[in-house]
Design an enzyme around this catalytic site. Structure first.
Site, mmCIF file in Angstrom:
data_model
loop_
_atom_site.group_PDB
_atom_site.id
_atom_site.type_symbol
_atom_site.label_atom_id
_atom_site.label_comp_id
_atom_site.label_asym_id
_atom_site.label_seq_id
_atom_site.Cartn_x
_atom_site.Cartn_y
_atom_site.Cartn_z
ATOM 1 N N GLN A 1 0.144 -3.429 -3.249
ATOM 2 C CA GLN A 1 0.245 -1.989 -3.509
ATOM 3 C C GLN A 1 0.605 -1.675 -4.962
ATOM 4 O O GLN A 1 0.060 -0.756 -5.554
ATOM 5 C CB GLN A 1 1.269 -1.357 -2.573
ATOM 6 C CG GLN A 1 0.607 -0.525 -1.507
ATOM 7 C CD GLN A 1 1.557 -0.058 -0.425
ATOM 8 O OE1 GLN A 1 2.763 -0.313 -0.487
ATOM 9 N NE2 GLN A 1 1.028 0.618 0.558
ATOM 10 N N ASP B 1 -2.380 -1.784 -7.502
ATOM 11 C CA ASP B 1 -3.569 -1.030 -7.118
ATOM 12 C C ASP B 1 -3.900 0.053 -8.146
ATOM 13 O O ASP B 1 -3.321 1.133 -8.146
ATOM 14 C CB ASP B 1 -3.293 -0.437 -5.728
ATOM 15 C CG ASP B 1 -4.484 0.295 -5.144
ATOM 16 O OD1 ASP B 1 -5.492 0.451 -5.860
ATOM 17 O OD2 ASP B 1 -4.399 0.712 -3.994
ATOM 18 N N ARG C 1 -6.302 -3.686 -0.091
ATOM 19 C CA ARG C 1 -5.258 -2.707 0.248
ATOM 20 C C ARG C 1 -4.313 -3.315 1.263
ATOM 21 O O ARG C 1 -4.341 -3.006 2.447
ATOM 22 C CB ARG C 1 -5.920 -1.453 0.747
ATOM 23 C CG ARG C 1 -6.641 -0.842 -0.435
ATOM 24 C CD ARG C 1 -6.796 0.599 -0.295
ATOM 25 N NE ARG C 1 -6.680 1.205 -1.611
ATOM 26 C CZ ARG C 1 -7.046 2.430 -1.859
ATOM 27 N NH1 ARG C 1 -7.509 3.179 -0.913
ATOM 28 N NH2 ARG C 1 -6.899 2.918 -3.076
ATOM 29 N N TYR D 1 -10.206 2.926 4.295
ATOM 30 C CA TYR D 1 -11.325 3.635 3.681
ATOM 31 C C TYR D 1 -12.203 4.313 4.714
ATOM 32 O O TYR D 1 -12.289 3.893 5.858
ATOM 33 C CB TYR D 1 -12.183 2.657 2.888
ATOM 34 C CG TYR D 1 -11.564 2.218 1.595
ATOM 35 C CD1 TYR D 1 -11.334 3.130 0.577
ATOM 36 C CD2 TYR D 1 -11.229 0.898 1.397
ATOM 37 C CE1 TYR D 1 -10.782 2.730 -0.610
ATOM 38 C CE2 TYR D 1 -10.677 0.470 0.205
ATOM 39 C CZ TYR D 1 -10.459 1.389 -0.804
ATOM 40 O OH TYR D 1 -9.918 0.988 -1.978
HETATM 41 P P1 NAD Z 1 -11.040 7.224 -1.325
HETATM 42 O O1 NAD Z 1 -10.821 7.548 -2.749
HETATM 43 O O2 NAD Z 1 -11.951 6.105 -0.987
HETATM 44 O O3 NAD Z 1 -11.598 8.532 -0.586
HETATM 45 C C1 NAD Z 1 -10.913 9.758 -0.676
HETATM 46 C C2 NAD Z 1 -10.833 10.413 0.671
HETATM 47 O O4 NAD Z 1 -12.096 10.956 1.037
HETATM 48 C C3 NAD Z 1 -10.425 9.505 1.826
HETATM 49 O O5 NAD Z 1 -9.284 10.007 2.451
HETATM 50 C C4 NAD Z 1 -11.641 9.522 2.752
HETATM 51 O O6 NAD Z 1 -11.298 9.401 4.112
HETATM 52 C C5 NAD Z 1 -12.222 10.876 2.434
HETATM 53 N N1 NAD Z 1 -13.615 11.059 2.841
HETATM 54 C C6 NAD Z 1 -14.660 10.176 2.799
HETATM 55 N N2 NAD Z 1 -15.775 10.734 3.282
HETATM 56 C C7 NAD Z 1 -15.457 12.026 3.629
HETATM 57 C C8 NAD Z 1 -16.192 13.106 4.180
HETATM 58 N N3 NAD Z 1 -17.483 12.981 4.488
HETATM 59 N N4 NAD Z 1 -15.528 14.270 4.408
HETATM 60 C C9 NAD Z 1 -14.221 14.406 4.111
HETATM 61 N N5 NAD Z 1 -13.468 13.429 3.588
HETATM 62 C C10 NAD Z 1 -14.085 12.236 3.347
HETATM 63 O O7 NAD Z 1 -9.659 7.017 -0.568
HETATM 64 P P2 NAD Z 1 -8.259 6.555 -1.195
HETATM 65 O O8 NAD Z 1 -7.642 7.673 -1.904
HETATM 66 O O9 NAD Z 1 -8.498 5.334 -1.949
HETATM 67 O O10 NAD Z 1 -7.366 6.273 0.090
HETATM 68 C C11 NAD Z 1 -7.879 5.876 1.339
HETATM 69 C C12 NAD Z 1 -6.723 5.423 2.247
HETATM 70 O O11 NAD Z 1 -6.212 4.170 1.827
HETATM 71 C C13 NAD Z 1 -5.539 6.344 2.308
HETATM 72 O O12 NAD Z 1 -5.116 6.449 3.643
HETATM 73 C C14 NAD Z 1 -4.489 5.637 1.523
HETATM 74 O O13 NAD Z 1 -3.178 5.982 1.920
HETATM 75 C C15 NAD Z 1 -4.812 4.220 1.836
HETATM 76 N N6 NAD Z 1 -4.272 3.315 0.808
HETATM 77 C C16 NAD Z 1 -3.636 2.147 1.192
HETATM 78 C C17 NAD Z 1 -3.114 1.280 0.227
HETATM 79 C C18 NAD Z 1 -2.417 0.013 0.594
HETATM 80 O O14 NAD Z 1 -2.058 -0.185 1.732
HETATM 81 N N7 NAD Z 1 -2.217 -0.891 -0.341
HETATM 82 C C19 NAD Z 1 -3.274 1.575 -1.113
HETATM 83 C C20 NAD Z 1 -3.934 2.755 -1.462
HETATM 84 C C21 NAD Z 1 -4.430 3.612 -0.489
#
Ligand code: NAD
Length: 377
Positions: A128, A131, A123, A231
């Site tokens: 991006q 992804d 990430r 994450y």
């Molecule tokens: P994910 O699918 O791994 O998880 C979904 C969400 O569940 C996350 O927000 C996580 O914090 C939350 N979670 C985990 N355990 C939990 C709990 N016990 N209670 C409540 N919530 C809980 O996450 P994702 O959708 O892949 O995204 C994670 C982060 O990565 C986001 O901030 C996203 O913006 C970021 N991201 C960055 C890039 C990049 O920079 N290239 C790309 C994609 C996503």
């Protein structure tokens, strides 16, 4: 030498997506590649063989598509036996589910192919547009709200009618990553009253900026900032207890709950218990987007809609595949963006430098061996 790309037809049960569209086929050809699409590959994503042919691809059966191919594109990893005729050095580029299908990774190594797992894409800003987790989660978050609306016997928006007022649905989103953010936005567009929670404190502002109400554990620290690569990690027992209490008091007042919480490489955290479900009003709907990773919701069953205490618990598998045309378009662009970023004009094909961060992250096998740190460590 012209690089040859084969687009595989997906054979996994229920998989409707395809790893290339006529748009990306054209772009690959524009880079100098030759593309062969396995016949019928796009059938469930509304892309005909003719559309691929019109874009300049050859359409052939699997055996012919594999023969001499340098790069195999898939949505999910193919059964190793089904790609037996592939060249030993060929790249296999797909969502390979490396932890869930660990044995397959060994088999890919055995075949000599270089397996590249797109879900291991780091990430980082540069990656991006490559992804697949983001592109597919975004659509899942959207579809989860529509699935909830379809199962719910009431309306989402408030309506004032001559026959009286219909009150707005209360929707609670648990886990505000890519899917959760899109779920908030979609539920808001439908007129629901939305609240949301996460363990990462950085999401609080995002929730508010979408016009939803943040529901956060305040007395025990969550994850500050973005953590490793954005994450979440597993939370302490104290946090889990505080979260359960907070959720218990909130959930009884909700009509729709959508859970999206995941922890990379581990089972999904359990967020909703049977007792909490029993506290909800009959007719309420819970959508568990994490059902295939172990589930956030007690009693959720992958591939089924079950009813507990009058509450429907929806556990659709492979939610992006339920929007196969758009999911394929975005997935295909992720693959193209990845391969074109590493295109070496002189070699006439993509080249992955060993020392590149992306190579190290996504390469599972090379020269007959499993080489990925996350699988070996
Ligand atoms: P994910 O699918 O791994 O998880 C979904 C969400 O569940 C996350 O927000 C996580 O914090 C939350 N979670 C985990 N355990 C939990 C709990 N016990 N209670 C409540 N919530 C809980 O996450 P994702 O959708 O892949 O995204 C994670 C982060 O990565 C986001 O901030 C996203 O913006 C970021 N991201 C960055 C890039 C990049 O920079 N290239 C790309 C994609 C996503």
């Amino acid at each position: 030498m012209t690089v040859k790309i084969a687009v595989l037809k997906e054979n996994a049960a229920g998989e409707k997506r395809v790893a290339a569209t006529p748009e990306t086929v054209k772009k690959f050809i524009g880079l100098g590649a030759e593309v062969t699409v396995e016949a019928g590959a796009g059938a469930f994503a509304s892309v005909s063989d003719q559309a691929y042919a019109d874009a300049g691809a050859k359409v052939a059966d699997r055996k012919a598509a594999l023969k001499d191919a340098d790069i195999l594109l898939g949505v999910q990893g193919p059964e190793p036996a089904s790609i037996k005729g592939a060249k030993a050095s060929a790249w296999l580029v797909a969502g390979l589910n490396p932890f869930g299908e660990r044995k397959r990774v060994d088999d890919y190594a055995g075949l000599g192919v270089e397996a590249l797992a797109m879900e291991f894409m780091p990430r980082i800003t540069r990656a991006q547009s490559m992804d697949i987790l983001s592109s597919q989660s975004n659509l899942s978050g959207y579809k989860a709200v529509l699935d909830a609306a379809a199962e719910y016997g009431r309306a989402f928006p408030m309506m004032m009618t001559a026959a009286g007022t219909v009150s707005a649905a209360r929707v609670f989103i648990m886990g505000v990553g890519v899917a959760g953010l899109q779920a908030i936005a979609t539920a808001r567009r439908l007129g629901a009253q939305v609240s949301a929670t996460d363990v990462r404190s950085a999401t609080k502002e995002q929730i508010m900026s979408l016009g939803a109400k943040p529901i956060f554990v305040e007395n025990v620290a969550g994850i500050e900032g973005e953590g490793s690569g954005g994450y979440a990690t597993e939370m302490s027992p104290e946090y889990q207890k505080a979260q359960a209490e907070l959720v218990s008091s909130h959930i009884a007042k909700q009509d729709i709950v959508i859970t999206t919480a995941l922890i990379p490489g581990r089972a999904a955290p359990r967020l909703i218990s049977d007792v909490q479900i029993a506290s909800m009003r009959p007719g309420s709907v819970i959508i568990d987007l994490a059902v295939e990773q172990g589930g956030n919701v007690e009693g959720a069953v992958a591939g089924e809609i079950v009813e507990k205490h009058g509450v429907k618990i929806v556990g659709h598998r492979n939610v992006p595949s339920r929007l196969a045309a758009d999911a394929s378009a975005l997935f295909s662009r992720n693959l193209f963006n990845f391969l074109s970023a590493f295109w070496d004009k002189e070699a006439g094909r993509p080249v992955l430098p060993d020392e590149d961060e992306i190579t190290a992250a996504i390469r599972l096998t090379k020269d007959g061996k499993v080489v990925n740190e996350r699988l070996l460590g």
